[in-house]
Design an enzyme around this catalytic site. Structure first.
Site, PDB file in Angstrom:
ATOM      1  N   CYS A 146       0.815  -1.215   0.000  1.00 43.59           N
ATOM      2  CA  CYS A 146       0.000   0.000   0.000  1.00 43.59           C
ATOM      3  C   CYS A 146       0.854   1.274   0.000  1.00 43.59           C
ATOM      4  O   CYS A 146       1.821   1.382   0.722  1.00 43.59           O
ATOM      5  CB  CYS A 146      -0.919   0.083   1.206  1.00 43.59           C
ATOM      6  SG  CYS A 146      -2.289  -1.032   1.133  1.00 43.59           S
ATOM      7  N   ARG A 164       4.311  -0.558  -4.671  1.00 43.88           N
ATOM      8  CA  ARG A 164       3.958  -1.035  -3.329  1.00 43.88           C
ATOM      9  C   ARG A 164       2.627  -1.781  -3.296  1.00 43.88           C
ATOM     10  O   ARG A 164       2.317  -2.456  -2.320  1.00 43.88           O
ATOM     11  CB  ARG A 164       3.862   0.158  -2.361  1.00 43.88           C
ATOM     12  CG  ARG A 164       5.164   0.888  -2.154  1.00 43.88           C
ATOM     13  CD  ARG A 164       4.935   2.080  -1.254  1.00 43.88           C
ATOM     14  NE  ARG A 164       4.490   1.675   0.053  1.00 43.88           N
ATOM     15  CZ  ARG A 164       5.277   1.370   1.065  1.00 43.88           C
ATOM     16  NH1 ARG A 164       6.580   1.428   0.911  1.00 43.88           N
ATOM     17  NH2 ARG A 164       4.783   1.009   2.224  1.00 43.88           N
ATOM     18  N   TRP A 215      -2.716  -2.756  -1.683  1.00 39.84           N
ATOM     19  CA  TRP A 215      -2.365  -4.169  -1.760  1.00 39.84           C
ATOM     20  C   TRP A 215      -3.157  -4.808  -0.624  1.00 39.84           C
ATOM     21  O   TRP A 215      -2.802  -4.688   0.553  1.00 39.84           O
ATOM     22  CB  TRP A 215      -0.862  -4.351  -1.574  1.00 39.84           C
ATOM     23  CG  TRP A 215      -0.388  -5.757  -1.759  1.00 39.84           C
ATOM     24  CD1 TRP A 215      -0.100  -6.379  -2.943  1.00 39.84           C
ATOM     25  CD2 TRP A 215      -0.130  -6.725  -0.735  1.00 39.84           C
ATOM     26  NE1 TRP A 215       0.310  -7.677  -2.712  1.00 39.84           N
ATOM     27  CE2 TRP A 215       0.307  -7.916  -1.372  1.00 39.84           C
ATOM     28  CE3 TRP A 215      -0.228  -6.717   0.657  1.00 39.84           C
ATOM     29  CZ2 TRP A 215       0.643  -9.059  -0.665  1.00 39.84           C
ATOM     30  CZ3 TRP A 215       0.111  -7.868   1.355  1.00 39.84           C
ATOM     31  CH2 TRP A 215       0.541  -9.023   0.698  1.00 39.84           C
ATOM     32  N   ASN A 269      -1.937   2.512   5.554  1.00 37.08           N
ATOM     33  CA  ASN A 269      -1.030   1.427   5.175  1.00 37.08           C
ATOM     34  C   ASN A 269      -0.755   0.634   6.437  1.00 37.08           C
ATOM     35  O   ASN A 269      -0.351   1.202   7.447  1.00 37.08           O
ATOM     36  CB  ASN A 269       0.259   2.026   4.600  1.00 37.08           C
ATOM     37  CG  ASN A 269       1.378   0.998   4.453  1.00 37.08           C
ATOM     38  OD1 ASN A 269       2.542   1.349   4.550  1.00 37.08           O
ATOM     39  ND2 ASN A 269       1.059  -0.244   4.230  1.00 37.08           N
ATOM     40  N   GLY A 270      -0.990  -0.679   6.380  1.00 38.00           N
ATOM     41  CA  GLY A 270      -0.720  -1.513   7.547  1.00 38.00           C
ATOM     42  C   GLY A 270      -1.900  -2.404   7.873  1.00 38.00           C
ATOM     43  O   GLY A 270      -2.775  -2.643   7.043  1.00 38.00           O
ATOM     44  N   GLU A 279      18.026 -17.967  -5.213  1.00 38.24           N
ATOM     45  CA  GLU A 279      17.603 -16.645  -5.664  1.00 38.24           C
ATOM     46  C   GLU A 279      17.170 -16.703  -7.134  1.00 38.24           C
ATOM     47  O   GLU A 279      16.196 -16.059  -7.530  1.00 38.24           O
ATOM     48  CB  GLU A 279      18.755 -15.644  -5.447  1.00 38.24           C
ATOM     49  CG  GLU A 279      18.524 -14.244  -5.971  1.00 38.24           C
ATOM     50  CD  GLU A 279      17.295 -13.545  -5.401  1.00 38.24           C
ATOM     51  OE1 GLU A 279      16.707 -14.024  -4.416  1.00 38.24           O
ATOM     52  OE2 GLU A 279      16.892 -12.513  -5.971  1.00 38.24           O
ATOM     53  N   LYS A 303      13.471 -15.667  -8.464  1.00 40.28           N
ATOM     54  CA  LYS A 303      13.254 -14.664  -9.525  1.00 40.28           C
ATOM     55  C   LYS A 303      12.327 -15.229 -10.593  1.00 40.28           C
ATOM     56  O   LYS A 303      11.395 -14.583 -11.027  1.00 40.28           O
ATOM     57  CB  LYS A 303      14.606 -14.347 -10.157  1.00 40.28           C
ATOM     58  CG  LYS A 303      15.213 -13.019 -10.260  1.00 40.28           C
ATOM     59  CD  LYS A 303      14.987 -11.920  -9.343  1.00 40.28           C
ATOM     60  CE  LYS A 303      14.473 -12.205  -8.009  1.00 40.28           C
ATOM     61  NZ  LYS A 303      14.590 -11.270  -6.966  1.00 40.28           N
ATOM     62  N   GLU A 336       8.731 -15.550  -9.315  1.00 44.57           N
ATOM     63  CA  GLU A 336       8.105 -14.242  -9.055  1.00 44.57           C
ATOM     64  C   GLU A 336       7.556 -13.601 -10.323  1.00 44.57           C
ATOM     65  O   GLU A 336       6.460 -13.056 -10.316  1.00 44.57           O
ATOM     66  CB  GLU A 336       9.138 -13.262  -8.479  1.00 44.57           C
ATOM     67  CG  GLU A 336       9.376 -13.378  -6.996  1.00 44.57           C
ATOM     68  CD  GLU A 336      10.440 -12.401  -6.527  1.00 44.57           C
ATOM     69  OE1 GLU A 336      10.242 -11.783  -5.479  1.00 44.57           O
ATOM     70  OE2 GLU A 336      11.501 -12.251  -7.186  1.00 44.57           O
ATOM     71  N   HIS A 349      18.326 -37.460  -3.415  1.00 42.73           N
ATOM     72  CA  HIS A 349      17.535 -37.728  -2.215  1.00 42.73           C
ATOM     73  C   HIS A 349      16.070 -37.348  -2.425  1.00 42.73           C
ATOM     74  O   HIS A 349      15.337 -37.186  -1.454  1.00 42.73           O
ATOM     75  CB  HIS A 349      18.126 -36.972  -1.017  1.00 42.73           C
ATOM     76  CG  HIS A 349      19.506 -37.438  -0.672  1.00 42.73           C
ATOM     77  ND1 HIS A 349      19.766 -38.644  -0.090  1.00 42.73           N
ATOM     78  CD2 HIS A 349      20.724 -36.857  -0.870  1.00 42.73           C
ATOM     79  CE1 HIS A 349      21.067 -38.802   0.067  1.00 42.73           C
ATOM     80  NE2 HIS A 349      21.671 -37.725  -0.412  1.00 42.73           N
ATOM     81  N   LYS A 365       6.189  -4.629  -3.362  1.00 42.75           N
ATOM     82  CA  LYS A 365       7.515  -4.402  -2.812  1.00 42.75           C
ATOM     83  C   LYS A 365       7.402  -3.812  -1.424  1.00 42.75           C
ATOM     84  O   LYS A 365       6.358  -3.298  -1.053  1.00 42.75           O
ATOM     85  CB  LYS A 365       8.244  -3.420  -3.718  1.00 42.75           C
ATOM     86  CG  LYS A 365       9.735  -3.602  -3.664  1.00 42.75           C
ATOM     87  CD  LYS A 365      10.401  -2.872  -4.779  1.00 42.75           C
ATOM     88  CE  LYS A 365      11.888  -3.083  -4.726  1.00 42.75           C
ATOM     89  NZ  LYS A 365      12.290  -4.446  -5.054  1.00 42.75           N
TER      90      LYS A 365
HETATM   91  N1  HGA Z   1      -5.250  -3.354   5.705  1.00 39.93           N
HETATM   92  C1  HGA Z   1      -5.517  -2.372   4.697  1.00 39.93           C
HETATM   93  C2  HGA Z   1      -4.244  -1.777   4.160  1.00 39.93           C
HETATM   94  C3  HGA Z   1      -3.411  -2.836   3.510  1.00 39.93           C
HETATM   95  C4  HGA Z   1      -1.954  -2.511   3.358  1.00 39.93           C
HETATM   96  O1  HGA Z   1      -1.370  -1.640   3.962  1.00 39.93           O
HETATM   97  N2  HGA Z   1      -1.267  -3.314   2.549  1.00 39.93           N
HETATM   98  O2  HGA Z   1       0.082  -3.152   2.422  1.00 39.93           O
HETATM   99  C5  HGA Z   1      -6.349  -2.955   3.572  1.00 39.93           C
HETATM  100  O3  HGA Z   1      -6.436  -4.187   3.406  1.00 39.93           O
HETATM  101  O4  HGA Z   1      -6.934  -2.175   2.834  1.00 39.93           O
END
Ligand code: HGA
Length: 608
Positions: free
Chosen positions: A2, A27, A74, A99-100, A481, A485, A488, A504, A603
């Site tokens: 986010c 992000r 995100w 964000n969080g 790694e 890559k 991803e 094995h 990221k």
């Molecule tokens: N929990 C919030 C914000 C998500 C977030 O920070 N993601 O990195 C949501 O789900 O909208």
């Protein structure tokens, strides 16, 4: 994870917010939204998908006004949808971006619902909007309402808040998630990452955990977690730290792969001179710490974890002390045993990786010292560690890490030398290692010349669903790694094994549909590795070998070989990484995936 942007200015801010979101899109990119205050009304637009969808909507329905907040998401709580996209509102008067993760959102939601609040999204964030509203209804001003709200929240957050009754104020707070204030002239900004604000300012103020800040167009006031007025220094961003533009490259990832020769120079600059390491680069206290260290505990996630695995081989070989490596999401949640005089070494590109930060906080009182290797000065990890070494790689925008990894490896080699010096590494060996490091920029430049043959090789992978990566010794983490890559960005299922483990179990998977990629430098393990490759050929597996400069591995039916130029063996992990990055890149391009923003990933993983 986010991205948040906010602005208060005497001019319209929608364009600034949109550009900020574009720069933060690495992000998170499942939906985006914006709320702008204009003549006593908050106008909000939200769209599912990338920031461009929001930009298109803004064209149709412009959002005038000089105070606004915006978000690229995100999702952690609730699917990506327009209803779950931020900003979230309580009534018509208050908007919030977050964000969080609010860990206790469920009981809070129940409490608020019982009091009559109606929720319109599945997010944890919406509780913040309603809690704020409840405090405002209780007679508190916006800042006090925010302070009271924060006291109810468990988890991690960076917040941006606007309210119709305070048309000249942008409020913000952070705890556990990144947030920076951009200081302008007669206008001020907030963002999850300074990159978002580079078009409008190069002066930044970093908030501490628990801080609340009130931004007006020409004034910024900060309070710390105890509610005391706090001074936070303003630092100027060095433009030379790299650019966040793609330039002539088709993707950021390719640009960042090609930047590696220059990045090698940047990470070495000021750290070595006349064949020696400059220990002061780690800070004045470093010498005394390195003297006492009896073991190293490395903690990291994802690509950084692989860099840590490489360092384990180096530290145990050259320093001769034990080195443990663990992923942060495991380490933080178990009762770890840390012998006396342990140096805790954390690795993170952003310095905001939630699990790594939590691991640091969990044990920092029980270790001799903490050292962060990180790409972002001023990040939480750097600020909270005793010692730090910056990787100086410049902004990395591609979600799949490339230059951040190789610059971490160089920083880790410098750390190994610094430790080794205090534990019997000879001056001669130090000079040899430093001389090898000095060759890195030129060497990586030469390696880029392999791009053409690697692109040709990539065609063999376009139709494949699985791949196996093999390496031995210090090249085993490089194989890991390489596999990371490939999965991803191309979505091909890829696994890495130490080549000796093949028989094995994984050998059972080998047939002509399972390409096997091997990193095979000329070292003491080469003959053993060659025997493992025979095991693959004998089962009809197709081999793709990145070999050292000696000619003992040759292309033949079912065996494709790319030889690397001659290089000092100590640089193998760094050098062999680059061709694997290029291979993944070209496979992803062939498969038509979104290289810079692969599905489901983001990221700077600032949530747990
Ligand atoms: N929990 C919030 C914000 C998500 C977030 O920070 N993601 O990195 C949501 O789900 O909208």
């Amino acid at each position: 994870m986010c991205g948040i942007v906010g602005a208060i200015a005497a001019r319209p801010v929608a364009g600034i917010l949109l550009e900020g979101l574009r720069r933060l899109e690495y992000r998170g990119y499942d939906s985006a939204g914006m709320a702008v205050l204009d003549q006593g009304t908050i106008n909000r637009l939200r769209r599912i998908g990338k920031v461009q969808a929001l930009a298109d909507a803004c064209e149709q329905q412009p959002l005038p006004g000089g105070l606004g907040i915006a978000h690229t998401r995100w999702a952690t709580h609730g699917k990506p949808s327009e209803q779950n996209a931020h900003p979230h509102m309580s009534g018509e008067g208050l908007a919030v971006v977050h964000n969080g993760i609010i860990e206790n959102f469920e009981p809070l939601k129940q409490e608020l619902q019982q009091q009559g609040y109606v929720f319109t999204s599945e997010t944890d964030t919406e509780v913040v909007a309603h809690l704020l509203d409840r405090e405002l209804q209780g007679g508190f001003d916006l800042r006090a309402a925010l302070r009271n709200t924060l006291a109810r929240l468990a988890g991690a957050f960076a917040l941006g808040v606007i309210h119709v009754d305070q048309p000249h104020q942008l409020l913000t707070a952070r705890k556990g998630s990144p947030l920076v204030i951009g200081v302008g002239i007669g206008e001020n900004f907030i963002a999850s990452d300074q990159l978002a604000l580079l078009p409008v300012t190069d002066r930044f103020m970093y908030l501490e955990d628990g801080d609340i800040a009130l931004l007006e167009a020409d004034h910024i006031q900060v309070w710390d977690a105890q509610g005391q007025v706090a001074e936070r220094a303003v630092t100027t961003f060095e433009r030379s730290q790299g650019s966040a533009e793609k330039g002539e490259f088709r993707h950021f990832m390719l640009k960042e792969i090609y930047e590696q020769p220059r990045v090698m120079q940047a990470v070495l600059e000021g750290r070595i001179a006349s064949g020696h390491l400059l220990e002061q680069a780690f800070g004045a206290a470093a010498g005394a710490v390195f003297d006492q260290v009896k073991q190293v505990q490395i903690v990291a996630c994802g690509t950084s974890f692989h860099a840590g695995m490489v360092a384990k081989y180096w530290i145990e070989e050259w320093v001769g002390i034990p080195c443990m490596v663990e992923v942060a999401s495991e380490f933080r949640y178990r009762p770890v045993v840390l012998p006396r005089d342990t140096l805790l070494l954390t690795l993170s590109q952003s310095g905001e990786t939630a699990d790594t930060l939590a691991a640091l906080r969990a044990v920092q009182d029980r270790v001799l010292a903490t050292l962060a290797i990180c790409n972002v000065p001023g990040s939480s990890l750097v600020r909270e560690s005793d010692l730090s070494l910056m990787t100086n790689a410049g902004p990395e925008i591609g979600v799949a890490s490339t230059k951040a990894f190789t610059s971490q490896l160089v920083a880790l080699m410098l750390t190994t030398i610094a430790l080794g010096r205090r534990h019997g590494l000879s001056g001669e060996r130090e000079t040899e290692l430093v001389a090898a490091l000095e060759q890195l920029p030129g060497l990586l430049q030469q390696l880029l010349a392999l791009d053409g043959p690697i692109e040709e090789m990539s065609a063999h992978f376009a139709e494949k669903h699985h791949a196996l990566f093999l390496g031995r010794n210090v090249l085993y983490p490089v194989a890991m790694e390489g596999a990371l890559k490939l999965k991803e960005i191309s979505y091909i299922h890829a696994e890495a094994y130490p080549a000796g483990e093949l028989k094995h179990g994984p050998l059972a998977l080998v047939d002509k549909e399972m390409p096997v990629i091997a990193v095979a430098p000329r070292n003491g393990m080469l003959d053993k590795l060659k025997a493992n490759l025979q095991e693959v050929r004998a089962r009809g597996g197709e081999l793709f070998v990145f070999a050292g400069c000696d000619q003992s591995i040759q292309a033949q039916e079912g065996v494709h070989v790319i030889h690397l130029p001659a290089l000092p063996a100590v640089l193998d992990p760094i050098a062999f990484t680059l061709p694997l990055q290029l291979l993944s890149y070209h496979v992803a391009v062939l498969k038509g995936t979104d290289v810079d923003q692969p599905r489901n990933l983001a990221k700077s993983v600032t949530v747990e």
